[in-house]
Design a protein around this motif. Structure first.
Motif, PDB file in Angstrom:
ATOM      1  N   THR A  66       0.812  -1.215   0.000  1.00 51.29           N
ATOM      2  CA  THR A  66       0.000   0.000   0.000  1.00 51.29           C
ATOM      3  C   THR A  66       0.847   1.268   0.000  1.00 51.29           C
ATOM      4  OG1 THR A  66      -0.168  -0.042   2.409  1.00 51.29           O
ATOM      5  CG2 THR A  66      -1.956  -1.096   1.145  1.00 51.29           C
ATOM      6  N   THR A 104      -3.049  -6.297  -1.858  1.00 51.66           N
ATOM      7  CA  THR A 104      -3.826  -7.411  -2.395  1.00 51.66           C
ATOM      8  C   THR A 104      -3.124  -8.716  -2.022  1.00 51.66           C
ATOM      9  OG1 THR A 104      -4.708  -8.415  -4.418  1.00 51.66           O
ATOM     10  CG2 THR A 104      -2.622  -7.256  -4.618  1.00 51.66           C
ATOM     11  N   THR A 114      -5.758  -4.024  -8.971  1.00 53.98           N
ATOM     12  CA  THR A 114      -5.483  -3.409  -7.683  1.00 53.98           C
ATOM     13  C   THR A 114      -4.352  -2.400  -7.847  1.00 53.98           C
ATOM     14  OG1 THR A 114      -6.160  -5.390  -6.482  1.00 53.98           O
ATOM     15  CG2 THR A 114      -4.753  -3.838  -5.298  1.00 53.98           C
TER      16      THR A 114
END
Length: 148
Positions: A60, A70, A112
Motif C-alpha cells: 500500500t 492485495t 489493484t
C-alpha cells in the motif's frame, strides 16, 4: 360545472401504475450500467514495467513494512505503471545482488493499485529508477502518481 366520477377520471401515462413501471425500468437500467462499472483512476497509467521475479507482493506504500494491497502475487508479468518514487532508506529492498530504494506504483492484472519495489522491475540498476515509468519527486506537477 363539469363533474367526473372517481371511476372515470383519467389518470394519464404517469398514473400510479405508470410510475411503478417507469421506476422499475429505471432501476433495471441502473442495475445494468452499474454491473460493469469499476472505479476509474484520475490519471491513466504513464507506462509499463516488467516484473521479472516470482511471487512479488504488492504494498500500500513504498516500504516492506506497509500492508499488502492485495493477496495477488506477481510473477513474470508486464504491468501498467503510474510512476516511481524513491522510498529512501526505509524503502530499501535487497534481493541477492540487487538493491533499490525506488518503488513503482502499478495496477495489478487483478486491477489493484499498489506499489512494488523496483528491485523486481526489469531493466534498472541498483538504487536507481527503472525504465518504463516516470519518476515522481514531491512538488512535481508533470508526473502523476495515484496516491492510495
Amino acid at each position: 360545472m363539469t363533474h367526473s366520477s372517481p371511476t372515470t377520471r383519467r389518470r394519464g401515462w404517469f398514473g400510479s401504475a405508470g410510475l411503478r413501471s417507469l421506476a422499475g425500468l429505471l432501476l433495471a437500467v441502473a442495475s445494468i450500467l452499474m454491473a460493469g462499472a469499476q472505479p476509474a483512476a484520475a490519471h491513466p497509467p504513464s507506462g509499463s514495467v516488467h516484473v521479472w521475479a516470482s511471487d512479488v507482493r504488492v504494498r500500500t506504500c513504498q516500504s516492506t513494512s506497509c500492508s499488502l494491497a492485495t493477496t495477488e502475487r506477481l510473477t513474470n508479468v508486464r504491468v501498467q505503471a503510474y510512476c516511481q518514487m524513491d522510498g529512501g532508506p526505509a524503502g530499501r529492498v535487497t534481493d541477492g545482488p540487487y538493491t533499490n530504494t525506488y518503488w513503482v506504483q502499478i495496477i495489478t492484472p487483478g486491477r489493484t493499485l499498489g506499489w512494488i519495489s523496483a528491485v523486481y522491475a526489469g531493466g534498472g540498476s541498483n538504487n536507481s529508477p527503472v525504465p518504463g515509468a516516470p519518476v515522481y519527486s514531491p512538488g512535481d506537477s508533470t508526473v502523476h502518481c495515484e496516491f492510495i
